[in-house]
Scaffold this active site. Structure first.
Site, PDB file in Angstrom:
ATOM      1  CD  GLU A  10      -3.188  -1.100   1.971  1.00  0.00           C
ATOM      2  OE1 GLU A  10      -3.254  -0.234   2.852  1.00  0.00           O
ATOM      3  OE2 GLU A  10      -4.110  -1.926   1.760  1.00  0.00           O
ATOM      4  CD  GLU A  64      -3.791  -5.920   3.051  1.00  0.00           C
ATOM      5  OE1 GLU A  64      -4.645  -5.203   3.592  1.00  0.00           O
ATOM      6  OE2 GLU A  64      -2.567  -5.691   3.131  1.00  0.00           O
TER       7      GLU A  64
END
Ligand code: AHR
Length: 493
Positions: A174, A301
């Site tokens: 991220e 995720e």
């Protein structure tokens, strides 16, 4: 009862379903690693080399193919050298992202590799770009996979002679957010630098995985594909792009895992089905730059993100897991199977005691969540050949978009596996499925069904479990009933 027509054509092949689509994610977050997976050799909880025996056995039962580790945002603060060598002298750190607790680094590279060995999973290491250096990541790869080099000698000195095989290397996490707040262009440049110096040692071939978009950030995907699909020799620099998408129909702080109304049930189904549009649109971008399909789409995720359980540390993300979550898992896994040509891996967040866990622990007690049972129902898809299937389904609820039924089909060693979920709270469904180009004689089925709010806890660990179910095959047609809120797996041969 609704009658829904379905068609499966065994010759209409999508692709092989890579087992890694059934992968998981374990971060140093709350009680996922410590207490959940790892208790240490001196614990009264039965363990092998510090890893809980009950958890390892549960992972083996559903054939967990890979576990992404050590994060998540934690990966971007993690310095692997702090997690090797004698445990008592390992450097401690503050886990800033997750509750500010002290991380003692007692679970490090060797312990993670031992977990993978015990359960037969492939390692998926996520490296640190945001606060790490190129040298640090390159040396981690060398430490794990090389022979006869300084880092390989350090590994041997710590008790591991043989190099490990590491196929999956996440280059950052991220990086548009907790991994450094980078622009797509800046991150792509970082990826090229880090990726270049993380070498393939000793015949180990790395699949370098780039940080992918958050949900529908198609611009991020476009930049990754433009920058990483062709390196100097014309080969792709990235082997995979890691998209993150959580099911959050409303703000998680307002969404109790077990106490929600019908409208929120259906909004959750909508949010889960949105993953199909997301994968379709990201795949279109990937196809333009990589028509040969050399770069895999990873959903590193995914899962439901709800309110934490009352009275628990908000930084630990401990939530219950109800039948609604099981439906979300079933919908996602069906979508991943249907996109098996491009999707090479997916990792549910997160294995034990965090977000949409498959297992919950309390001391030595262990509970398998409804989501765990979905992975059990779907495990025969791993390594199967996905084939197209079509359902003529109505919407689950007039005011929402989600279809009533989610489905996917694969074939492995002459056995067809069909997985079906009925998202309706009220309607029973009768599936009438034509099986074309498949010689079907017999079938066996299993079901997971309960009220959407039902869950398992330490006092009632088996309220939601798999039961045998009835299905018939006659004259090339499969017939099976789906009660409201149910997930059914059928094996036909
Ligand atoms: O899974 C919890 C967190 O969600 C991860 O650390 C991060 O990558 C994501 O935002």
């Amino acid at each position: 009862m609704k009658h829904i027509a379905m068609l499966v054509n065994a010759k209409d092949v999508i692709a092989t379903i890579r087992p890694e689509i059934y992968g998981h994610f374990a971060e140093h977050l709350g009680r996922c690693i410590y207490g959940g997976i790892f208790v240490g050799e001196d614990s009264p909880i039965p363990n092998e080399k510090g890893i809980r025996k009950d958890v390892a056995e549960a992972f083996r039962q559903i054939r967990v193919p890979t576990i992404r580790w050590p994060g998540g945002c934690f990966a971007e603060e993690y310095h692997w050298q702090d997690g090797i060598g004698p445990r008592e002298s390992r450097k401690k750190m503050v886990n800033i992202n997750w509750g500010g607790v002290i991380e003692d680094n007692s679970f490090g590279t060797h312990e993670y590799m031992e977990l993978c060995r015990q359960i037969g999973a492939k390692p998926y290491i996520n490296g640190n770009v945001g606060s790490g250096t190129v040298q640090e990541m390159a040396e981690w790869v060398e430490y794990m996979t090389a022979v006869g080099t300084p880092m390989a000698e350090a590994r041997r000195a710590n008790g591991q002679d043989e190099p490990w095989r590491v196929e999956f290397l996440g280059v950052g996490n991220e990086n548009w957010g907790c991994g450094g707040e980078m622009s797509a262009e800046t991150y792509a440049a970082e990826f090229r630098r880090f990726g270049a110096f993380c070498r393939d040692h000793n015949g180990n071939r790395l699949c370098r995985i780039a940080c992918g978009p958050s949900s529908a950030d198609y611009g991020w995907m476009e930049t990754m594909m433009k920058s990483l699909s062709k390196g100097w020799g014309g080969y792709p620099l990235a082997g995979g792009i890691d998209l993150h998408y959580y099911t959050m129909p409303i703000h998680p702080q307002m969404d109790s895992a077990t106490d929600f109304d019908d409208a929120l049930h259906y909004a959750t189904m909508d949010s889960a089905f949105f993953c199909d549009e997301l994968l379709t649109r990201h795949t279109e971008i990937m196809n333009r730059y990589d028509p040969e399909n050399r770069i895999g789409l990873i959903i590193g995720e995914w899962g439901c993100w709800h309110q934490v359980e009352p009275g628990t540390n908000p930084g630990f993300l401990y939530q219950q897991n109800a039948m609604r979550d099981a439906l979300v898992a079933a919908i996602h896994l069906n979508i991943f199977n249907r996109h098996a040509r491009r999707v090479m891996m997916a990792n549910l967040a997160q294995t034990v005691n965090v977000l949409q866990s498959i297992l919950l622990t309390d001391g030595e007690q262990l509970v398998k969540t409804p989501t765990y049972h979905v992975f059990d129902l779907y495990k025969e898809h791993q390594g199967g050949t996905a084939v197209y299937c079509y359902t003529d389904a109505d919407k689950a609820d007039e005011a929402h978009k989600a279809p009533m039924v989610s489905s996917s089909v694969s074939i492995k060693e002459g056995v067809m596996t069909l997985t079906l979920a009925n998202c309706s709270l009220t309607e029973e469904v009768q599936i009438d499925c034509d099986l074309c180009h498949f010689d079907a004689h017999e079938t066996q089925a299993r079901i997971l069904t309960a009220d959407t709010h039902a869950f398992n806890d330490f006092d009632h660990p088996e309220d939601v479990t798999i039961q045998p179910w009835t299905a018939q095959v006659t004259n090339g047609k499969l017939q099976v009933k789906l009660p409201p809120c149910s997930v059914v797996a059928g094996a036909v041969k």
